[in-house]
Design a protein around this motif. Structure first.
Motif, PDB file in Angstrom:
ATOM      1  N   ASN A  92      15.807   9.207  31.343  1.00 37.14           N
ATOM      2  CA  ASN A  92      16.912  10.346  31.413  1.00 37.14           C
ATOM      3  C   ASN A  92      16.407  11.196  30.313  1.00 37.14           C
ATOM      4  N   GLY A  93      15.235  11.144  29.577  1.00 36.67           N
ATOM      5  CA  GLY A  93      15.000  12.100  28.650  1.00 36.67           C
ATOM      6  C   GLY A  93      15.964  12.333  27.279  1.00 36.67           C
ATOM      7  N   GLY A  94      16.769  11.223  27.327  1.00 33.86           N
ATOM      8  CA  GLY A  94      17.464  11.276  26.074  1.00 33.86           C
ATOM      9  C   GLY A  94      17.054  10.480  24.783  1.00 33.86           C
ATOM     10  N   PRO A  95      17.179  10.737  23.674  1.00 30.69           N
ATOM     11  CA  PRO A  95      16.747  10.190  22.339  1.00 30.69           C
ATOM     12  C   PRO A  95      17.301   8.705  22.613  1.00 30.69           C
ATOM     13  N   ILE A  96      16.372   8.093  22.011  1.00 28.04           N
ATOM     14  CA  ILE A  96      16.610   6.516  21.623  1.00 28.04           C
ATOM     15  C   ILE A  96      16.451   6.235  20.146  1.00 28.04           C
ATOM     16  N   PRO A  97      17.435   5.655  19.652  1.00 21.94           N
ATOM     17  CA  PRO A  97      17.314   5.096  18.060  1.00 21.94           C
ATOM     18  C   PRO A  97      16.267   4.203  17.945  1.00 21.94           C
ATOM     19  N   ALA A  98      15.565   4.481  17.068  1.00 22.54           N
ATOM     20  CA  ALA A  98      14.115   3.684  16.646  1.00 22.54           C
ATOM     21  C   ALA A  98      14.153   3.486  15.066  1.00 22.54           C
ATOM     22  N   ASN A  99      13.386   2.487  14.830  1.00 25.30           N
ATOM     23  CA  ASN A  99      12.884   2.345  13.334  1.00 25.30           C
ATOM     24  C   ASN A  99      11.313   2.093  13.396  1.00 25.30           C
ATOM     25  N   THR A 100      10.792   2.325  12.307  1.00 21.57           N
ATOM     26  CA  THR A 100       9.431   2.061  12.255  1.00 21.57           C
ATOM     27  C   THR A 100       9.048   1.087  11.063  1.00 21.57           C
ATOM     28  N   ILE A 101       8.367   0.013  11.426  1.00 22.27           N
ATOM     29  CA  ILE A 101       8.210  -0.607  10.294  1.00 22.27           C
ATOM     30  C   ILE A 101       6.691  -0.945   9.982  1.00 22.27           C
ATOM     31  N   ILE A 102       6.314  -0.589   8.755  1.00 24.63           N
ATOM     32  CA  ILE A 102       5.032  -0.348   8.342  1.00 24.63           C
ATOM     33  C   ILE A 102       4.619  -1.790   7.610  1.00 24.63           C
ATOM     34  N   SER A 103       3.573  -2.388   7.876  1.00 20.35           N
ATOM     35  CA  SER A 103       2.931  -3.778   7.041  1.00 20.35           C
ATOM     36  C   SER A 103       1.552  -3.503   6.801  1.00 20.35           C
ATOM     37  N   VAL A 104       1.381  -4.149   5.636  1.00 19.81           N
ATOM     38  CA  VAL A 104      -0.042  -4.372   5.343  1.00 19.81           C
ATOM     39  C   VAL A 104      -0.377  -5.791   5.348  1.00 19.81           C
ATOM     40  N   VAL A 105      -1.620  -6.139   6.157  1.00 20.45           N
ATOM     41  CA  VAL A 105      -2.075  -7.482   6.296  1.00 20.45           C
ATOM     42  C   VAL A 105      -3.654  -7.347   6.214  1.00 20.45           C
TER      43      VAL A 105
ATOM     44  N   SER B 286       0.900  -1.315  -0.055  1.00 24.12           N
ATOM     45  CA  SER B 286      -0.042   0.279   0.211  1.00 24.12           C
ATOM     46  C   SER B 286       1.122   1.183  -0.227  1.00 24.12           C
ATOM     47  N   GLN B 287       0.460   2.105  -0.723  1.00 19.54           N
ATOM     48  CA  GLN B 287       1.170   3.449  -0.803  1.00 19.54           C
ATOM     49  C   GLN B 287       0.716   4.587   0.539  1.00 19.54           C
ATOM     50  N   SER B 288      -0.381   4.097   1.108  1.00 25.03           N
ATOM     51  CA  SER B 288      -0.589   4.964   2.302  1.00 25.03           C
ATOM     52  C   SER B 288      -1.208   3.993   3.330  1.00 25.03           C
ATOM     53  N   LEU B 289      -1.581   4.398   4.313  1.00 20.73           N
ATOM     54  CA  LEU B 289      -2.133   3.497   5.585  1.00 20.73           C
ATOM     55  C   LEU B 289      -3.537   4.012   5.729  1.00 20.73           C
ATOM     56  N   LEU B 290      -4.239   3.153   6.422  1.00 17.83           N
ATOM     57  CA  LEU B 290      -5.616   3.585   6.806  1.00 17.83           C
ATOM     58  C   LEU B 290      -5.641   4.594   7.996  1.00 17.83           C
ATOM     59  N   CYS B 291      -4.623   4.483   8.788  1.00 12.12           N
ATOM     60  CA  CYS B 291      -4.185   5.421  10.202  1.00 12.12           C
ATOM     61  C   CYS B 291      -2.729   5.813   9.794  1.00 12.12           C
ATOM     62  N   PRO B 292      -2.712   7.129   8.889  1.00 11.40           N
ATOM     63  CA  PRO B 292      -1.456   7.604   8.746  1.00 11.40           C
ATOM     64  C   PRO B 292      -0.730   8.148   9.820  1.00 11.40           C
ATOM     65  N   ILE B 293      -0.246   7.236  10.751  1.00  8.62           N
ATOM     66  CA  ILE B 293       0.705   7.567  11.924  1.00  8.62           C
ATOM     67  C   ILE B 293       2.191   7.650  11.741  1.00  8.62           C
ATOM     68  N   GLN B 294       2.872   8.273  12.451  1.00  3.81           N
ATOM     69  CA  GLN B 294       4.167   8.843  12.164  1.00  3.81           C
ATOM     70  C   GLN B 294       4.960   8.989  13.573  1.00  3.81           C
ATOM     71  N   VAL B 295       5.985   8.161  13.856  1.00  3.95           N
ATOM     72  CA  VAL B 295       6.673   8.346  15.118  1.00  3.95           C
ATOM     73  C   VAL B 295       7.699   9.166  14.757  1.00  3.95           C
ATOM     74  N   SER B 296       7.948  10.719  15.116  1.00  6.74           N
ATOM     75  CA  SER B 296       9.005  11.561  15.026  1.00  6.74           C
ATOM     76  C   SER B 296      10.196  11.264  15.876  1.00  6.74           C
ATOM     77  N   SER B 297      10.202  10.662  16.975  1.00  3.29           N
ATOM     78  CA  SER B 297      11.311  10.593  17.858  1.00  3.29           C
ATOM     79  C   SER B 297      10.797   9.583  19.043  1.00  3.29           C
ATOM     80  N   VAL B 298      11.668   8.860  19.675  1.00  2.33           N
ATOM     81  CA  VAL B 298      11.519   8.147  20.833  1.00  2.33           C
ATOM     82  C   VAL B 298      12.480   8.467  21.909  1.00  2.33           C
ATOM     83  N   THR B 299      12.006   8.604  23.142  1.00  2.00           N
ATOM     84  CA  THR B 299      12.665   9.281  24.061  1.00  2.00           C
ATOM     85  C   THR B 299      12.724   8.454  25.516  1.00  2.00           C
ATOM     86  N   SER B 300      13.993   8.408  26.067  1.00  2.00           N
ATOM     87  CA  SER B 300      14.285   7.658  27.373  1.00  2.00           C
ATOM     88  C   SER B 300      13.047   8.236  28.563  1.00  2.00           C
ATOM     89  N   SER B 301      12.451   7.241  29.069  1.00  2.00           N
ATOM     90  CA  SER B 301      11.493   7.976  30.120  1.00  2.00           C
ATOM     91  C   SER B 301      12.686   8.196  31.546  1.00  2.00           C
TER      92      SER B 301
END
Length: 102
Positions: free
Chosen positions: A82-95, A65-80
């Protein structure tokens, strides 16, 4: 991708979408552009010579799919802690809810 069990091209009786045949590898690719609430199914009927029905399996089915039913994006992930950024990936799948090969 549908293995045909032969390098001969199939006789297409009815199709929703398009197809291509790779006669060198004896495989047919069926592509159905849009599957949505207004167009929730598709079919392909074809004839081909031979008597080995097991030649059609296993078939490979992919959905994209070129688009999602719920177009959600994760802009960043932060540690609860220490507040520092955590490297993260987003995997989008169509089922699909369901599909049937018959």
């Amino acid at each position: 991708l549908l293995p045909l069990g032969t390098t001969d091209p199939p006789a297409i009786e009815q199709i929703d979408g398009q197809y291509k045949v790779d006669s060198g590898s004896g495989v047919m690719c069926w592509h159905h552009d849009i599957i949505d609430s207004n167009n929730s199914s598709g079919s392909l009927e074809f004839s081909i010579g031979g008597s080995n029905v097991d030649a059609f399996f296993p078939c490979e089915i992919r959905f994209s799919s070129q688009s999602l039913l719920c177009p959600i994006q994760v802009s960043s992930v932060t540690s609860s802690a220490n507040g520092g950024p955590i490297p993260a990936n987003t995997i989008i799948s169509v089922v699909p809810d369901a599909y049937q090969c018959a």
